[in-house]
Every structure is written in C-alpha cells, then in structure tokens.
Design an enzyme around this catalytic site. Sequence first.
Site, PDB file in Angstrom:
ATOM      1  N   TYR A 152       2.127 -54.459 -43.998  1.00 19.23           N
ATOM      2  CA  TYR A 152       2.986 -53.440 -44.599  1.00 19.23           C
ATOM      3  C   TYR A 152       2.940 -53.572 -46.112  1.00 19.23           C
ATOM      4  O   TYR A 152       3.264 -54.626 -46.672  1.00 19.23           O
ATOM      5  CB  TYR A 152       4.441 -53.584 -44.123  1.00 19.23           C
TER       6      TYR A 152
ATOM      7  N   ARG B  12      16.608 -17.522 -27.812  1.00 19.05           N
ATOM      8  CA  ARG B  12      15.698 -18.174 -26.875  1.00 19.05           C
ATOM      9  C   ARG B  12      15.050 -19.439 -27.419  1.00 19.05           C
ATOM     10  O   ARG B  12      14.452 -20.198 -26.689  1.00 19.05           O
ATOM     11  CB  ARG B  12      14.639 -17.178 -26.393  1.00 19.05           C
TER      12      ARG B  12
ATOM     13  N   ASN C 132       9.265 -15.954 -30.084  1.00 15.77           N
ATOM     14  CA  ASN C 132      10.624 -15.803 -29.573  1.00 15.77           C
ATOM     15  C   ASN C 132      11.130 -17.042 -28.861  1.00 15.77           C
ATOM     16  O   ASN C 132      12.303 -17.160 -28.586  1.00 15.77           O
ATOM     17  CB  ASN C 132      10.698 -14.618 -28.608  1.00 15.77           C
TER      18      ASN C 132
ATOM     19  N   GLY D 285      18.658  -2.510 -36.214  1.00 17.10           N
ATOM     20  CA  GLY D 285      17.282  -2.084 -35.989  1.00 17.10           C
ATOM     21  C   GLY D 285      16.393  -2.293 -37.196  1.00 17.10           C
ATOM     22  O   GLY D 285      16.859  -2.536 -38.313  1.00 17.10           O
TER      23      GLY D 285
HETATM   24  C1  UD1 Z   1       8.872  -4.573 -32.766  1.00 15.42           C
HETATM   25  C2  UD1 Z   1       8.391  -3.117 -32.865  1.00 15.42           C
HETATM   26  C3  UD1 Z   1       7.322  -2.878 -31.802  1.00 15.42           C
HETATM   27  C4  UD1 Z   1       6.183  -3.828 -31.985  1.00 15.42           C
HETATM   28  C5  UD1 Z   1       6.706  -5.284 -31.978  1.00 15.42           C
HETATM   29  C6  UD1 Z   1       5.601  -6.213 -32.397  1.00 15.42           C
HETATM   30  C7  UD1 Z   1      10.236  -1.784 -33.726  1.00 15.42           C
HETATM   31  C8  UD1 Z   1      11.336  -0.854 -33.356  1.00 15.42           C
HETATM   32  N1  UD1 Z   1       9.516  -2.261 -32.691  1.00 15.42           N
HETATM   33  O1  UD1 Z   1       9.510  -4.730 -31.510  1.00 15.42           O
HETATM   34  O2  UD1 Z   1       6.836  -1.570 -31.899  1.00 15.42           O
HETATM   35  O3  UD1 Z   1       5.227  -3.661 -30.981  1.00 15.42           O
HETATM   36  O4  UD1 Z   1       7.777  -5.434 -32.917  1.00 15.42           O
HETATM   37  O5  UD1 Z   1       6.015  -7.538 -32.309  1.00 15.42           O
HETATM   38  O6  UD1 Z   1      10.022  -2.044 -34.887  1.00 15.42           O
HETATM   39  N2  UD1 Z   1      14.960  -7.331 -37.336  1.00 15.42           N
HETATM   40  C9  UD1 Z   1      15.902  -7.337 -38.324  1.00 15.42           C
HETATM   41  N3  UD1 Z   1      17.018  -6.581 -38.201  1.00 15.42           N
HETATM   42  C10 UD1 Z   1      17.207  -5.782 -37.136  1.00 15.42           C
HETATM   43  C11 UD1 Z   1      16.229  -5.751 -36.114  1.00 15.42           C
HETATM   44  C12 UD1 Z   1      15.106  -6.537 -36.248  1.00 15.42           C
HETATM   45  O7  UD1 Z   1      15.763  -8.070 -39.317  1.00 15.42           O
HETATM   46  O8  UD1 Z   1      18.236  -5.085 -37.099  1.00 15.42           O
HETATM   47  C13 UD1 Z   1      13.758  -8.129 -37.480  1.00 15.42           C
HETATM   48  C14 UD1 Z   1      13.675  -9.243 -36.470  1.00 15.42           C
HETATM   49  O9  UD1 Z   1      14.179 -10.434 -37.016  1.00 15.42           O
HETATM   50  C15 UD1 Z   1      12.211  -9.383 -36.205  1.00 15.42           C
HETATM   51  C16 UD1 Z   1      11.660  -7.991 -36.487  1.00 15.42           C
HETATM   52  O10 UD1 Z   1      12.646  -7.313 -37.220  1.00 15.42           O
HETATM   53  O11 UD1 Z   1      11.631 -10.259 -37.127  1.00 15.42           O
HETATM   54  C17 UD1 Z   1      11.285  -7.240 -35.209  1.00 15.42           C
HETATM   55  O12 UD1 Z   1      12.423  -7.041 -34.411  1.00 15.42           O
HETATM   56  P1  UD1 Z   1      12.367  -7.251 -32.862  1.00 15.42           P
HETATM   57  O13 UD1 Z   1      13.717  -6.963 -32.324  1.00 15.42           O
HETATM   58  O14 UD1 Z   1      11.761  -8.534 -32.531  1.00 15.42           O
HETATM   59  O15 UD1 Z   1      11.398  -6.058 -32.432  1.00 15.42           O
HETATM   60  P2  UD1 Z   1      10.487  -5.943 -31.145  1.00 15.42           P
HETATM   61  O16 UD1 Z   1      11.316  -5.487 -30.008  1.00 15.42           O
HETATM   62  O17 UD1 Z   1       9.694  -7.171 -30.960  1.00 15.42           O
HETATM   63 CA    CA Z   2       9.737  -9.339 -31.723  1.00 16.42          CA
END
Ligand code: UD1
Ligand code: CA
Length: 453
Positions: A352, A18, A230, A83
């Site tokens: 300058y 995004r 994001n 995740g």
């Molecule tokens: C996450 C939390 C949520 C919280 C929110 C706050 C989890 C499952 N959920 O959701 O409870 O309210 O953040 O902003 O933790 N990332 C990785 N590898 C992965 C997945 C994610 O490095 O496989 C990193 C992403 O780059 C990001 C962070 O983890 O920096 C969070 O991941 P994202 O997918 O944004 O989680 P949210 O859905 O925002």
């Molecule tokens: Ca997030």
Amino acid sequence: MSQRSCLSIILAAGEGTRMKSAVPKVLHTIAGLPMVAHVVKAAEAAGSGELALVIGHGADEMRKAALKFAPKAEAFVQEKRLGTAHAVLAARAAISKGYDDILVMFGDTPLIDPEALAAARLKLAEGAAVVVVGFRTENPSGYGRLIEKAGKLVAIREEKDCSDEEKKITFCNGGLMAVAGRHALKLLDEVGSKNAKGEYYLTDIVGIAAAQGFDVVATEASFENALGINNRAELAQAEGIWQARRRREAMRSGVTLIAPETVFFSHDTEIGADTIVEPNVWFGPGVKIATGAKIHAFSHIEGATIASNCDVGPFARLRPGADLRNKAKVGNFCEVKQAIVEEGAKVNHLTYIGDARIGAGANIGAGTITCNYDGYSKFFTDIGEGAFIGSNSSLVAPVSIGKGGYIASGSVITESVPDDALAFGRARQRTLAGKGKELRERFSQAAAARKKG
Ligand code: UD1
Ligand code: CA
C-alpha cells in the site's frame, strides 16, 4: 451550419418510479456520468451553444448536479407534469430569445448521437420547420408512430391514440425533435388542446405544422438514439451499448483489448495507442493513460495518470491521485493512492502506497506499507531516487528515505533515513541451539497428559 444559433432544450421533469430509487432518474449514471449529462454532451458536440434544462418542481438535487455537468445551462421548472409540449414551453423565456434552431431532447435518452442531432439541424438549415428523428424497430409498442403520406410526415400518433392499422407502423418517434426557432413558439402554443392522455403532446406539432403547409421531415437514426431509460434493466442495456461503442473506438485508435467485452471504460477515460489491456479491467473516472502501457488482468483504476510504457497489475488498484511516470511498475495486489511513482520505480507486490512520492528507480519490496493515517490526519512519505525498501516494512509517515537509502526487511521506520544510509527497524534475531527440539517435546508431553486426564 455552425453559423446558425441553436438552443437545446432537455426535458428532465419526468419522474418515473420504476427505477425504485431515491435518486432522480436522469441522474442515474452511464459510464459514471449522469444520463442527462450524456445528452448535454451530445448537444454540445452538435454545436448547440445554449442549453435549457427543464426540471420538475423541487428538483434541488437536479439543480445542484446540473451545476457540475452543465454549468452554463439555464434551468426552468415545469411546475406540473402536463406533457412534453408543456415541458418545452417551460423554457419559453429561452425560446423567445430567438434562435435559428431549437433541439428538443429527453434527459432519459442518453445514447443520443451528435450526428443525428447534426443531421436534424441540417434539415432545418435546408428549410424544414420541424424535423423528427425516427428509428425503425420490430417492436414499436410504446413509441409514437410516424405517419407519412406521399413521402411526407403528416403526424405522430402516440400508441394510445393509434388505430390497429397505425399500430403496425414500425417507423417510430425517437423523441428527438428539431424545430425552426422562428416558428417554434407559435406551433407549441397551438398544442394547447389536451388530447386522449390529458397531456400536451410535443408530437402534435407535427400535425399542426404539416396542416399549415410547413415542411415537416423525418430523418432516420439507429435505435440507440431513442433508447429511453425507465428501469434498471434498461439502464444496464444502455451501459452495455455505451461500453461496446467505447471499446470499438479504443481499438480503432490503436489500443489492444484482448477480451473487449470484459473491459469497462468511464465516460472520460483517455487511453493512448499501443496500450494493451488484458481481460477484466475496470476504469473509474479520471483515468489518463499515455502510450504503450500494459494493464494486466483484474485491475481497478480510477483517478490515475499512467505515463508511457508503465506496467500495471494484475490485480492492481490505482486510486485517485496515483501518478505513474514513464516505465513505472505497480504489480499484483498493490494499492496506490495520491502518490507519484517516478520513472522506472517498482512497486511489485502486496503493497500500500498512499500520500507518497517514490523516487526514480526505487524498489519497494513486497508487503511494504506507508502508514499514512493516524485516525485523524494524513501524512506524507518521501522515498528518494534509487532507494530500496526491504519486504514487509512499515514506513510510518511523516517520514522520508533519502536517495539510495536501504531499509532492512521487516522494519518499522519511524525516523527519516538519510541518503545512502542503511536502516534496521526491527528486533535483533536470537537463535538458540537445540531449543526447538526441546520445545516440541515439552508440548507433545503436555498434550498427551491432557488427553489421558
Ligand atoms: C415520448 C414521445 C413518443 C416517442 C417516445 C420516445 C411524446 C408525447 N411522446 O413518449 O412519441 O416515441 O417519447 O422515447 O412526446 N417530460 C417532462 N415533462 C412532462 C412530460 C415528459 O419533462 O410533462 C419528459 C420526461 O422526463 C421524459 C420525456 O419528457 O424525459 C418524454 O416523456 P415520456 O413520458 O417518457 O414520453 P413517452 O411516453 O416515452
Ligand atoms: Ca419515455
């Protein structure tokens, strides 16, 4: 608490699209610093000695950037994005080294407050196994909800898995978690089973730990701590919050900002007490200002050192290497780059100055240009103490003007001028009596003839 060892794991493997960008999301900047570097700074400020950075497969750009903002961090690659728990486990080797405290942070949550981290660590020191930093919001959609029973945190439920009742909960997971090092691997390994989203949720360790009777706690921090970036709109929102904080800090430390909301700081701006900053001033990286300076409106300053009681602008541009000593003046529509302006020297208008030294008390007339570049190389101009450079002069470097040297206005100076000498570098004026009138008559007749014909 400082005795407790601490590892910070920063998750930065996520690649949202995004941002619509060729640059990895977490390298987009706030106050000139990549957002993930803000997270690193917060971790360091909270006393975290070791850093693990979890990056995505093939994130060479990330690796390179990290060398700059976190040279001591160890990078771990999460091959597949399965995740947040899976991402944390990419740093298994680091966790296994054994730490008292493990902090997990997101690389896209740049406004995280070191105090929130320290508060979470304190809870670990008091015996908690898992600490979740929560925040309250009127609009919780998208966030994991903190499920409490009898004042105890028992689970975090991701939006997608929430019942309608749970969706009403406004106490949310900010994304920042602290885990007792001695339980961390065991808890994380238990997240093994995939859930609704087909991901290994870090947040599941709350339920797992609570079910095993561990002490699980939520602390509360402000919304900013959880602001995940994001898209570009959220990036701008974070920038706004960061700037507002920095302005308040500057004013509290004795800096006058006449219209604070129009002054923009860089992550590393240093600015001393009794400095007055007029409206619409931009600070790029690397600016250091001592005390009592005046920065007039609409100035653009980066990489510059400004000593006490200097006067800059309005509409001045100071570029990297500009080094203004006490009481120096750089006025309107002047650009200074890689140059020392010594004590009390004045560069007041439309000038300058690049690759130069201007001696103490020298006066640089309006429109003076140091011609420092021949299209291939840069050359130096040295202007002695107390010299006077007449307006609209070109100083063709390399060249030096001696102490007290005096340059006639409109000169093109190509040869060095000794101390106290007067140099003219322009054609001598000729004045022809009556010729102006004669010329005018000739031109008007010619114009009339053209109209007729
Ligand atoms: C996450 C939390 C949520 C919280 C929110 C706050 C989890 C499952 N959920 O959701 O409870 O309210 O953040 O902003 O933790 N990332 C990785 N590898 C992965 C997945 C994610 O490095 O496989 C990193 C992403 O780059 C990001 C962070 O983890 O920096 C969070 O991941 P994202 O997918 O944004 O989680 P949210 O859905 O925002
Ligand atoms: Ca997030």
